[in-house]
Motif scaffolding. Structure first.
Motif, PDB file in Angstrom:
ATOM      1  N   PHE A 124      36.634  30.410  42.367  1.00  0.00           N
ATOM      2  CA  PHE A 124      37.467  31.352  41.609  1.00  0.00           C
ATOM      3  C   PHE A 124      36.611  32.446  40.953  1.00  0.00           C
ATOM      4  O   PHE A 124      37.140  33.386  40.375  1.00  0.00           O
ATOM      5  CB  PHE A 124      38.320  30.603  40.569  1.00  0.00           C
ATOM      6  CG  PHE A 124      39.466  29.859  41.205  1.00  0.00           C
ATOM      7  CD1 PHE A 124      40.733  30.418  41.256  1.00  0.00           C
ATOM      8  CD2 PHE A 124      39.276  28.610  41.779  1.00  0.00           C
ATOM      9  CE1 PHE A 124      41.781  29.743  41.870  1.00  0.00           C
ATOM     10  CE2 PHE A 124      40.306  27.926  42.401  1.00  0.00           C
ATOM     11  CZ  PHE A 124      41.567  28.498  42.448  1.00  0.00           C
ATOM     12  N   ILE A 128      37.469  34.255  45.621  1.00  0.00           N
ATOM     13  CA  ILE A 128      38.742  34.811  45.152  1.00  0.00           C
ATOM     14  C   ILE A 128      38.630  35.250  43.694  1.00  0.00           C
ATOM     15  O   ILE A 128      39.626  35.392  42.998  1.00  0.00           O
ATOM     16  CB  ILE A 128      39.932  33.847  45.387  1.00  0.00           C
ATOM     17  CG1 ILE A 128      39.747  32.538  44.633  1.00  0.00           C
ATOM     18  CG2 ILE A 128      40.097  33.579  46.880  1.00  0.00           C
ATOM     19  CD1 ILE A 128      41.009  31.671  44.665  1.00  0.00           C
ATOM     20  N   LEU A 133      36.994  39.917  45.727  1.00  0.00           N
ATOM     21  CA  LEU A 133      38.093  40.887  45.795  1.00  0.00           C
ATOM     22  C   LEU A 133      37.574  42.322  45.737  1.00  0.00           C
ATOM     23  O   LEU A 133      38.249  43.248  46.185  1.00  0.00           O
ATOM     24  CB  LEU A 133      39.115  40.598  44.690  1.00  0.00           C
ATOM     25  CG  LEU A 133      39.794  39.233  44.895  1.00  0.00           C
ATOM     26  CD1 LEU A 133      40.640  38.853  43.684  1.00  0.00           C
ATOM     27  CD2 LEU A 133      40.651  39.220  46.162  1.00  0.00           C
ATOM     28  N   PHE A 288      45.656  40.840  42.952  1.00  0.00           N
ATOM     29  CA  PHE A 288      44.615  39.823  43.157  1.00  0.00           C
ATOM     30  C   PHE A 288      45.165  38.578  43.871  1.00  0.00           C
ATOM     31  O   PHE A 288      44.480  37.990  44.709  1.00  0.00           O
ATOM     32  CB  PHE A 288      43.997  39.391  41.819  1.00  0.00           C
ATOM     33  CG  PHE A 288      42.927  40.344  41.294  1.00  0.00           C
ATOM     34  CD1 PHE A 288      42.614  41.515  41.963  1.00  0.00           C
ATOM     35  CD2 PHE A 288      42.245  40.046  40.115  1.00  0.00           C
ATOM     36  CE1 PHE A 288      41.633  42.379  41.480  1.00  0.00           C
ATOM     37  CE2 PHE A 288      41.265  40.908  39.632  1.00  0.00           C
ATOM     38  CZ  PHE A 288      40.950  42.073  40.306  1.00  0.00           C
ATOM     39  N   GLY A 292      43.539  37.307  47.160  1.00  0.00           N
ATOM     40  CA  GLY A 292      42.918  35.979  47.114  1.00  0.00           C
ATOM     41  C   GLY A 292      43.496  35.062  48.189  1.00  0.00           C
ATOM     42  O   GLY A 292      42.763  34.276  48.803  1.00  0.00           O
TER      43      GLY A 292
END
Ligand SMILES: NC(=O)c1ccc[n+]([C@@H]2O[C@H](COP(=O)([O-])OP(=O)(O)OC[C@H]3O[C@@H](n4cnc5c(N)ncnc54)[C@H](OP(=O)(O)O)[C@@H]3O)[C@@H](O)[C@H]2O)c1
Length: 338
Positions: A124, A128, A133, A288, A292
């Protein structure tokens, strides 16, 4: 446990940060005020951008105040909550700090995450997170690649650059990566699929420009710029007509103690009717989740390799942070805190 450690900025760095610019302190674990959440941080993201936030200059985020812990995105578990939407045990991500426990909440962009979705919770902060991103939206939205075009990325073996190269290949582009040293170049080619990798170290702008020309005799359609300085100058001498330059980062200038270098060959924008555009990933925050999901799907299909360089222990924060500037990191730089 009643106390925890925090990594503070105590002096604004003059050029390259030194260990004395920071202090590791032990303080009581905070108690949440109404509306607050206390997060036990498991991973903190180490990013070149943090160097910029250490300076007292205008930016898209305020400078880190002296005496405060270094601002960082973290992934962790809710330890205590006085906000009805979070409960102890929830996994969360947010903009917190390099510290073992953070006062957090919605004002820090705190949100719950489903860690089962990804191979590891640290994803995270990488695949992603903002870095993955950045590669995704920076290339696809700011660069707008078309199959058959040539994409050149600097910082090619790094967290952002590795994503840019792989997505460019997925979109049918030819890719040229610029990276530091033979190992990074081999990694750019063998792991991230760059068609050509060029080592920038110890080369003049003219030498670099000649190597780019040999790799792309018809010019480069998209330059994804992570480095700036000589590397950008060499790329500017090799633009195709109507090229797009995505200005994502200028890491070669972040520790400069003699001002910014700047791009010296911008005349080429006129010659090639090219466009240079600043890119900031946070402008895409409403998208996002969709970005993601695509990144996670490519990973699951084996089409996207994401590497993380994890260093354990808050007492190693300085050593780990500086790897970003010496090039010692092999993937997204992350500090493990729990
Ligand atoms: N605009 C945005 O929204 C956004 C978001 C995230 C990141 N960024 C930018 O993206 C860039 C890459 O960030 P990252 O997180 O992916 O880091 P990274 O590439 O994983 O690590 C930094 C790399 O930069 C290279 N580097 C360091 N000093 C250099 C210098 N003086 N000259 C040339 N290369 C140098 C090193 O690679 P070598 O070993 O190849 O030299 C190092 O490994 C940075 O400029 C960062 O600020 C922008």
């Amino acid at each position: 446990m009643t106390s925890h450690r925090r990594y503070l900025l105590v002096r604004r760095p003059n050029g390259t940060p030194v260990a004395q610019d920071f202090a590791l302190v032990t303080e009581p674990i905070p108690v949440p005020a109404p509306g607050e959440v206390i997060v036990r941080n498991h991973y903190a993201s180490l990013d070149p951008a943090q160097r910029g936030w250490m300076d007292d200059v205008p930016s898209y985020a305020p400078p880190i105040p002296l005496g405060s812990a270094i601002r960082a995105s973290t992934v962790g578990i809710v330890h205590a909550s006085a906000d009805g939407s979070f409960k102890p045990g929830d996994w969360v991500v947010g903009v917190n700090a390099i510290e073992e426990y953070s006062r957090s909440g919605p004002a820090h962009g705190l949100r719950k995450i489903d860690v089962e979705r990804m191979p590891t919770p640290s994803n995270f902060l990488s695949a992603i997170g903002a870095v993955g991103l950045t590669g995704y939206f920076g290339l696809l939205e700011a660069g707008r690649p078309v199959a058959g075009e040539t994409v050149l990325a600097s910082g090619a073996a790094g967290a952002v650059g590795s994503v840019v190269g792989q997505i460019a290949k997925l979109k049918g582009c030819r890719t040229i990566g610029i990276a530091g040293g033979p190992d990074k170049c081999a990694r750019a080619r063998d792991r991230y699929g760059y068609d050509v990798a060029i080592d920038y170290r110890r080369k003049s702008v003219a030498q670099l420009a000649a190597e780019i020309l040999a790799a792309a005799p018809d010019g480069v359609d998209i330059v994804f710029e992570n480095v700036g300085g000589d590397v950008l100058d060499a790329s500017l001498l090799n633009l195709a007509m109507h090229a797009r330059i995505v200005l994502c980062g200028l890491i070669s200038e972040y520790n400069s103690d003699h001002g910014r270098v700047g791009a010296r060959n911008i005349w080429q924008l006129i010659v090639k009717r090219a466009t240079m555009k600043g890119f900031l990933v946070r402008d895409y925050s409403t998208r996002f989740a969709a970005g993601g999901a695509q990144m996670a799907a490519w990973m699951a299909e084996g089409k996207l390799h994401i590497d993380e360089h994890i260093v354990s222990g808050i007492d190693r924060a300085y050593e780990a942070f500086m790897m970003l500037f010496t090039g010692k990191n092999q993937g997204k730089m992350i500090l493990k805190l729990a």
